[in-house]
Design an enzyme around this catalytic site. Structure first.
Site, PDB file in Angstrom:
ATOM      1  N   GLU A 136       4.237   5.501  -3.658  1.00 53.68           N
ATOM      2  CA  GLU A 136       4.400   4.597  -2.520  1.00 53.68           C
ATOM      3  C   GLU A 136       5.627   3.715  -2.752  1.00 53.68           C
ATOM      4  O   GLU A 136       5.561   2.499  -2.908  1.00 53.68           O
ATOM      5  CB  GLU A 136       3.111   3.811  -2.320  1.00 53.68           C
ATOM      6  CG  GLU A 136       1.967   4.741  -1.928  1.00 53.68           C
ATOM      7  CD  GLU A 136       0.579   4.164  -2.108  1.00 53.68           C
ATOM      8  OE1 GLU A 136       0.449   2.943  -2.256  1.00 53.68           O
ATOM      9  OE2 GLU A 136      -0.385   4.956  -2.106  1.00 53.68           O
TER      10      GLU A 136
ATOM     11  N   HIS B 189       0.525   2.468  -6.980  1.00 49.27           N
ATOM     12  CA  HIS B 189       0.599   3.911  -6.781  1.00 49.27           C
ATOM     13  C   HIS B 189       2.074   4.324  -6.797  1.00 49.27           C
ATOM     14  O   HIS B 189       2.847   3.909  -5.922  1.00 49.27           O
ATOM     15  CB  HIS B 189      -0.049   4.298  -5.454  1.00 49.27           C
ATOM     16  CG  HIS B 189      -1.520   4.021  -5.407  1.00 49.27           C
ATOM     17  ND1 HIS B 189      -2.193   3.767  -4.229  1.00 49.27           N
ATOM     18  CD2 HIS B 189      -2.443   3.963  -6.398  1.00 49.27           C
ATOM     19  CE1 HIS B 189      -3.478   3.573  -4.506  1.00 49.27           C
ATOM     20  NE2 HIS B 189      -3.652   3.678  -5.811  1.00 49.27           N
TER      21      HIS B 189
ATOM     22  N   HIS C 165       1.463  -1.429  -0.490  1.00 52.07           N
ATOM     23  CA  HIS C 165       1.185   0.010  -0.622  1.00 52.07           C
ATOM     24  C   HIS C 165       1.843   0.783   0.524  1.00 52.07           C
ATOM     25  O   HIS C 165       2.459   0.203   1.423  1.00 52.07           O
ATOM     26  CB  HIS C 165      -0.322   0.252  -0.584  1.00 52.07           C
ATOM     27  CG  HIS C 165      -1.048  -0.175  -1.819  1.00 52.07           C
ATOM     28  ND1 HIS C 165      -1.405   0.690  -2.819  1.00 52.07           N
ATOM     29  CD2 HIS C 165      -1.482  -1.402  -2.216  1.00 52.07           C
ATOM     30  CE1 HIS C 165      -2.038   0.030  -3.780  1.00 52.07           C
ATOM     31  NE2 HIS C 165      -2.092  -1.243  -3.433  1.00 52.07           N
TER      32      HIS C 165
ATOM     33  N   GLU D 160      -0.236  -2.189   3.910  1.00 53.32           N
ATOM     34  CA  GLU D 160       0.044  -0.754   3.950  1.00 53.32           C
ATOM     35  C   GLU D 160       1.191  -0.484   4.923  1.00 53.32           C
ATOM     36  O   GLU D 160       1.151  -0.926   6.077  1.00 53.32           O
ATOM     37  CB  GLU D 160      -1.196   0.029   4.393  1.00 53.32           C
ATOM     38  CG  GLU D 160      -2.358  -0.014   3.416  1.00 53.32           C
ATOM     39  CD  GLU D 160      -2.255   1.014   2.305  1.00 53.32           C
ATOM     40  OE1 GLU D 160      -1.206   1.699   2.212  1.00 53.32           O
ATOM     41  OE2 GLU D 160      -3.226   1.134   1.527  1.00 53.32           O
TER      42      GLU D 160
END
Length: 386
Positions: free
Chosen positions: A180, A177, A270, A346
């Site tokens: 990110e 992504h 991420h 994350e």
């Protein structure tokens, strides 16, 4: 767009915002969706003529974003968020903002006549290239090209160490992504420690492992200033099951190489816009889940908890574990296909409620520090990956 000497521009790599109007000290913008849909958290723009002004940048359509399931008890991405501002695109600081009635207002300090404002500090492709160059200057690291993206960019792979009998195949990926960007800083920190000749653990892992690093999975989306999609309008982290090489060529290229080499461990980095902590997802709900993978994931998490004050296993996957894994997502699909420990990492856009930093929140420096700490967690499980 201009009024007097005050102008707003997005005409550079990663730039994204839709200008609406300028009135006095207030600039009004709208977020740009990647494609048809609501993937549009990312903004990155330049303001010129800012000297001596206390500017307000109003994002009119902040409330148009959809939210992931299981987040009802968590503040949305705008509540409590402070964007970043820079006068030179190297040094970034947080600036004040507030969110009310669906409108997000950024209070931009007059740090210079020209300032850049971003949702998170960008990790541009020239920094990616510098990271690649620094890595390959070490004789243990080689650069390969997995292929070429739809817009003609190289999909880079770093190969570290050498294959050998019993050597685990370790894969690290970042920036499926584009928005990110903390994943770029994370990989930068991981590589810096891994290839530091004075770091004993880095040397040991280079000797013991066969390591594959794809620092930027989605270079087209990064250059375009997309939030989540690639140049063909695909969310790559929803493309790992029944991968279509037309819509997700980047995933197809990586999977082809994974199948040729094998995978014993994978980490996919991420960022999360809402949650105030670092968290991991593991291969716990895949159809072929096993006590072996469960134990490995638990041991990995405990080792990371010891090495990184910002991480705790008490901060779980949001909303609780799903009953069935979504095999479109990289970490689940890879775990299922290769029967391996595959992990989603994350990092927060805001800050961590553990070991918080009131001034900078979760910063690029802290992302890089987490990358360095990750070597300890990998070391804790590397002898038991098969």
């Amino acid at each position: 767009m201009s009024q007097g000497t005050l102008t707003l521009s997005t005409g550079f790599e990663g730039g994204s915002a839709l200008p609406v109007s300028v009135s006095g000290e207030t600039l009004r913008i709208r977020l740009r969706a990647d494609a048809a849909g609501r993937d549009m958290n990312w903004f990155y723009f330049r303001i010129s003529g800012a000297a001596g002004r206390e500017l307000r940048v109003v994002i009119e359509n902040a409330s148009d974003l959809s939210r992931l399931a299981g987040r009802d008890e968590v503040p949305d991405c705008w509540t409590g968020y402070r964007p970043f501002v820079s006068a030179n695109r190297r040094d970034w600081t947080r600036c004040d903002a507030d969110y009310a009635d669906g409108v997000f207002t950024i209070k931009t300090p007059a740090v210079a006549d020209t300032v850049w404002v971003a949702y998170y500090p960008p990790f541009p492709m020239d920094r990616h290239d510098a990271m690649i160059a620094a890595a390959v200057s070490d004789g243990r690291c080689r650069l390969e090209r997995l292929g070429v993206t739809p817009q003609g960019r190289d999909l880079d792979l770093l190969r570290i160490g050498t294959p050998g009998p019993g050597k685990p195949k370790v894969w690290i990926m970042g920036r499926q992504h584009p928005s990110e960007t903390m994943a770029g800083f994370f990989v930068e920190g991981l590589l810096a420690r891994l290839l530091d000749p004075s770091d004993a653990l880095g040397r040991a892992l280079c000797d013991a492992l066969d390591i594959f690093v794809v620092p930027t999975v989605n270079p087209d989306g990064c250059a375009m200033g997309n939030t989540r999609l690639n140049a063909r309008g695909m969310n790559l982290n929803r493309a790992w099951d029944g991968t279509d090489p037309e819509t997700a060529p980047e995933v197809a290229m990586i999977l082809t190489r994974m199948r040729a080499e094998g995978v014993d461990f994978c980490l996919d980095a991420h960022g999360d816009e809402e949650l105030p902590y670092v968290f991991l997802g593991g291969p716990l709900e895949i159809p072929s889940r096993s006590s072996r993978l469960d134990t490995l994931f638990n041991d990995f998490g405990q080792a990371l908890e010891r090495s990184c004050p910002a991480y705790s296993m008490d901060d779980p996957y949001p909303g609780g574990a799903p009953e069935t894994a979504d095999l479109r997502m990289a970490w689940n699909a890879i775990a299922e296909e290769f029967d391996c420990l595959s992990i989603l990492l994350e990092m927060p856009f805001k800050d961590t409620h553990r070991d918080s930093d009131p001034e900078m929140g979760w910063s690029p420096a802290r992302s890089a520090d987490l990358g360095r700490s990750m070597l300890d967690a990998i070391d804790a499980v590397r002898r038991r990956l098969r």
